[in-house]
Design a protein around this motif. Structure first.
Motif, PDB file in Angstrom:
ATOM      1  N   GLY A 197       0.829  -1.200   0.000  1.00 29.75           N
ATOM      2  CA  GLY A 197       0.000   0.000   0.000  1.00 29.75           C
ATOM      3  C   GLY A 197       0.860   1.243   0.000  1.00 29.75           C
ATOM      4  N   ILE A 198       0.452   2.229  -0.750  1.00 32.66           N
ATOM      5  CA  ILE A 198       1.161   3.513  -0.712  1.00 32.66           C
ATOM      6  C   ILE A 198       0.146   4.633  -0.535  1.00 32.66           C
ATOM      7  N   TRP A 199       0.425   5.502   0.412  1.00 39.33           N
ATOM      8  CA  TRP A 199      -0.433   6.654   0.654  1.00 39.33           C
ATOM      9  C   TRP A 199       0.261   7.859   0.026  1.00 39.33           C
ATOM     10  N   HIS A 200      -0.328   8.354  -1.057  1.00 40.51           N
ATOM     11  CA  HIS A 200       0.334   9.398  -1.846  1.00 40.51           C
ATOM     12  C   HIS A 200       0.478  10.710  -1.080  1.00 40.51           C
ATOM     13  N   ASN A 201      -0.386  10.921  -0.105  1.00 40.79           N
ATOM     14  CA  ASN A 201      -0.280  12.170   0.646  1.00 40.79           C
ATOM     15  C   ASN A 201       0.985  12.229   1.484  1.00 40.79           C
ATOM     16  N   ALA A 202       1.503  11.080   1.853  1.00 39.20           N
ATOM     17  CA  ALA A 202       2.722  11.057   2.673  1.00 39.20           C
ATOM     18  C   ALA A 202       3.974  11.032   1.802  1.00 39.20           C
ATOM     19  N   CYS A 203       3.806  10.678   0.531  1.00 38.74           N
ATOM     20  CA  CYS A 203       4.960  10.530  -0.376  1.00 38.74           C
ATOM     21  C   CYS A 203       5.580  11.891  -0.693  1.00 38.74           C
ATOM     22  N   ALA A 204       6.911  11.936  -0.593  1.00 40.50           N
ATOM     23  CA  ALA A 204       7.638  13.178  -0.896  1.00 40.50           C
ATOM     24  C   ALA A 204       8.202  13.153  -2.312  1.00 40.50           C
ATOM     25  N   ASN A 205       7.891  12.121  -3.072  1.00 38.28           N
ATOM     26  CA  ASN A 205       8.361  11.971  -4.451  1.00 38.28           C
ATOM     27  C   ASN A 205       9.882  12.062  -4.563  1.00 38.28           C
ATOM     28  N   CYS A 206      10.560  11.510  -3.563  1.00 38.73           N
ATOM     29  CA  CYS A 206      12.023  11.577  -3.572  1.00 38.73           C
ATOM     30  C   CYS A 206      12.633  10.585  -4.552  1.00 38.73           C
ATOM     31  N   ASP A 231       2.878  11.624 -13.767  1.00 35.80           N
ATOM     32  CA  ASP A 231       1.503  12.041 -13.454  1.00 35.80           C
ATOM     33  C   ASP A 231       1.528  12.992 -12.249  1.00 35.80           C
ATOM     34  N   TRP A 232       1.099  14.215 -12.462  1.00 34.49           N
ATOM     35  CA  TRP A 232       1.123  15.206 -11.384  1.00 34.49           C
ATOM     36  C   TRP A 232      -0.278  15.466 -10.821  1.00 34.49           C
ATOM     37  N   HIS A 233      -1.252  14.688 -11.266  1.00 31.08           N
ATOM     38  CA  HIS A 233      -2.636  14.922 -10.835  1.00 31.08           C
ATOM     39  C   HIS A 233      -2.870  14.383  -9.427  1.00 31.08           C
ATOM     40  N   LEU A 234      -2.445  15.099  -8.445  1.00 29.87           N
ATOM     41  CA  LEU A 234      -2.600  14.627  -7.069  1.00 29.87           C
ATOM     42  C   LEU A 234      -3.424  15.578  -6.202  1.00 29.87           C
ATOM     43  N   ALA A 235      -3.932  16.648  -6.806  1.00 32.81           N
ATOM     44  CA  ALA A 235      -4.769  17.570  -6.029  1.00 32.81           C
ATOM     45  C   ALA A 235      -6.096  16.880  -5.700  1.00 32.81           C
ATOM     46  N   HIS A 236      -6.625  17.148  -4.518  1.00 34.61           N
ATOM     47  CA  HIS A 236      -7.846  16.473  -4.091  1.00 34.61           C
ATOM     48  C   HIS A 236      -8.473  17.270  -2.952  1.00 34.61           C
ATOM     49  N   PRO A 237      -9.780  17.100  -2.772  1.00 33.19           N
ATOM     50  CA  PRO A 237     -10.409  17.764  -1.626  1.00 33.19           C
ATOM     51  C   PRO A 237      -9.947  17.140  -0.313  1.00 33.19           C
ATOM     52  N   GLN A 238     -10.001  17.909   0.747  1.00 32.97           N
ATOM     53  CA  GLN A 238      -9.572  17.446   2.076  1.00 32.97           C
ATOM     54  C   GLN A 238     -10.317  16.178   2.478  1.00 32.97           C
ATOM     55  N   SER A 239     -11.589  16.098   2.087  1.00 31.73           N
ATOM     56  CA  SER A 239     -12.396  14.937   2.486  1.00 31.73           C
ATOM     57  C   SER A 239     -11.893  13.632   1.864  1.00 31.73           C
ATOM     58  N   GLU A 240     -11.073  13.743   0.812  1.00 29.07           N
ATOM     59  CA  GLU A 240     -10.588  12.521   0.149  1.00 29.07           C
ATOM     60  C   GLU A 240      -9.129  12.219   0.446  1.00 29.07           C
ATOM     61  N   LYS A 241      -8.591  12.876   1.463  1.00 27.96           N
ATOM     62  CA  LYS A 241      -7.146  12.737   1.664  1.00 27.96           C
ATOM     63  C   LYS A 241      -6.724  11.311   2.021  1.00 27.96           C
ATOM     64  N   TYR A 242      -7.574  10.559   2.699  1.00 28.32           N
ATOM     65  CA  TYR A 242      -7.188   9.180   3.046  1.00 28.32           C
ATOM     66  C   TYR A 242      -7.471   8.209   1.905  1.00 28.32           C
ATOM     67  N   ALA A 243      -8.193   8.663   0.915  1.00 25.72           N
ATOM     68  CA  ALA A 243      -8.500   7.785  -0.216  1.00 25.72           C
ATOM     69  C   ALA A 243      -7.414   7.853  -1.288  1.00 25.72           C
ATOM     70  N   LEU A 244      -6.492   8.767  -1.123  1.00 24.37           N
ATOM     71  CA  LEU A 244      -5.444   8.935  -2.138  1.00 24.37           C
ATOM     72  C   LEU A 244      -4.341   7.891  -1.908  1.00 24.37           C
ATOM     73  N   ALA A 245      -4.718   6.654  -2.099  1.00 18.11           N
ATOM     74  CA  ALA A 245      -3.782   5.554  -1.848  1.00 18.11           C
ATOM     75  C   ALA A 245      -3.985   4.471  -2.898  1.00 18.11           C
ATOM     76  N   ASP A 246      -2.924   3.712  -3.143  1.00 15.74           N
ATOM     77  CA  ASP A 246      -3.026   2.566  -4.047  1.00 15.74           C
ATOM     78  C   ASP A 246      -2.700   1.306  -3.268  1.00 15.74           C
ATOM     79  N   HIS A 247      -3.307   0.250  -3.707  1.00  9.79           N
ATOM     80  CA  HIS A 247      -3.142  -1.018  -2.990  1.00  9.79           C
ATOM     81  C   HIS A 247      -3.051  -2.158  -3.994  1.00  9.79           C
ATOM     82  N   ALA A 248      -2.179  -3.110  -3.727  1.00 13.48           N
ATOM     83  CA  ALA A 248      -2.057  -4.280  -4.611  1.00 13.48           C
ATOM     84  C   ALA A 248      -1.561  -5.462  -3.783  1.00 13.48           C
TER      85      ALA A 248
END
Ligand code: SF4
Ligand code: SF4
Length: 166
Positions: A69-78, A95-112
């Motif tokens: 799992g990766i949470w994009h909000n925590a990623c610093a893109n290092c 892909d720079w499309h990472l803007a999102h409303p505050q209500s979706e901040k925990y949903a900005l994650a990928d899982h596999a």
């Protein structure tokens, strides 16, 4: 240069900036954008989570495999995870499309899920050995190496003692 001369020059030269958001946005080739993950080439070594400075990656052993799992909000893109991944399973896209409303901040994650495989000799569950890694790490002798990487450590050791390793 007079005002009119500057005006005429700019009119003929055309726009010098990108018409964002009304035109296509261009990103440089090496842009460090959203992290992508390919579960089919991951060997579950956990190096990405180990080197991640912000704890954005989480790997968890469950009954059906290794959950990534990766949470994009925590990623610093290092880019450290991609740099150290032995199979290029994890990469940084442009892909720079990472803007999102505050209500979706925990949903900005990928899982596999990285599925475990079974030793072709004894059936013990082992981590996968994607072909990309086998090609890079071993001398592949007519597909023989590929067969050996499908064995668990014990069966591989036995094969080695029998002289089956290349
Ligand atoms: S790019 Fe850096 S911060 Fe983001 S997941 Fe990879 S190692 Fe962590
Ligand atoms: S993504 Fe790469 S570094 Fe992370 S666990 Fe998989 S193989 Fe290892």
């Amino acid at each position: 240069m007079s005002f009119l001369a500057v005006l005429m020059k700019n009119l003929f030269a055309g726009p010098s900036t990108v018409a964002f958001p009304f035109g296509p946005a261009e990103t440089p080739e090496a842009y460090r954008g959203r992290v992508t993950f390919d579960a089919t080439t991951c060997v579950g070594c956990r190096m990405c989570a180990h080197v991640c400075p912000s704890g954005a990656i989480r790997l968890e052993d469950r009954a059906d495999g290794l959950h990534f799992g990766i949470w994009h909000n925590a990623c610093a893109n290092c880019g450290l995870c991609a740099h150290h991944c032995p199979t290029e399973a994890i990469r940084l896209s442009n892909d720079w499309h990472l803007a999102h409303p505050q209500s979706e901040k925990y949903a900005l994650a990928d899982h596999a899920v990285v599925r475990r495989v079974r030793c072709t000799s004894c059936g013990t569950e082992i981590g996968p050995s994607p072909d990309a890694l086998v090609r890079r790490a071993f001398r592949d002798v007519a597909g023989r190496t590929r067969h050996l990487t499908r064995l668990c450590p014990d069966c591989r050791r036995a094969a080695s003692l029998e002289g089956a390793l290349p």
